[in-house]
Scaffold this motif. Sequence first.
Motif: not given
Length: 333
Positions: A293, A305, A309-310, A313, A319-321
């Motif tokens: 990430v 990162a 992520r913010t 989303r 989320t990226p994951s």
Amino acid sequence: MPSRDDRTVVAILAVPRVYALDVGIAANVFGRHPGYRVSVYGDHGLDAADASSGDPSDMTPDRARHVDVAADIRPTRSLADLRYADIVVVPGYENPHLPIPGEYLEALRNSVGRGARVVAICTGVFALAAGGVLKGKSVTTHWRHTGELRSMYPEIDVVENRLFVEDGAILTSAGAGAGMDACLHVIQSDFGTAVADDVAKDVVYPAVRGANEPQYTDTLTPTRASLRATREWVIENIGSSITVQRMADHSLLSRRTFIRRFVSETGMPPMHWVARQRVLGARRLLEDSDWSVERIAGATGFGTAANFRTVFRRETGVTPSAYRKAHGAVDAA
């Protein structure tokens, strides 16, 4: 009968007076991916032998490529089979102010009621409106028909000059070109950006455009004012620091003029568009690479990162994951 495998069943509803081109667009785009099984549904001109034999969604990519857009459309599946469809495509049709047979409207109401995804191309939105499933919804259609749609159905929020509008499970689009974008958007949602890019390449069409892009631009704007070169420059340098001033300088325009023309061409403010491009680039890397990430955040210009992520989303809802788990070909290292 339902599909005998795990493929998504796409039903193209051939309403009376249907535009064969719109049928061909949906069949061609969805038929390019093996994850879909595509057929044309309806009760007019139905061949009983075809309706009772074979799988209910049997349009292979080769068959989809050879839809005769100059001929009358002959459904191969009945309206009764529509109850098994995961995605229902309503192509545009002539004289949308004229009524559609009640059995078609009932089939659409049932499809929406059970949660099927519905895609209306061009004037196909009128059939959904007539079926009473759009009250309080935001929709769009070809610019020639927005006024007519608003006049006939004042309870619907008709959005002007947008390629497509998605409101819950209902996606409505403008003309034939926007129908391509809408179908590619569905593929992108189902299978990821890289897959949608491959399908777009296969049908010789640009990667799916954003929903907020306009159907048209002011024809009085001179060609030299096009900001395509600047947008391409941004994408090529997406990992660097991009500001409105840098984009304005690249376009050789004042900041104010640049912002006005950029919004006219793309339908959104410059930095909102940049964020969309960064998210799009990140989606491709999450799908096709094993980069961390942190590395993806740096390569796509998010910096940290946490910021990545913010924003990711906020734009995608996941989320990226979670996105990588759903669409990635490889696991993160």
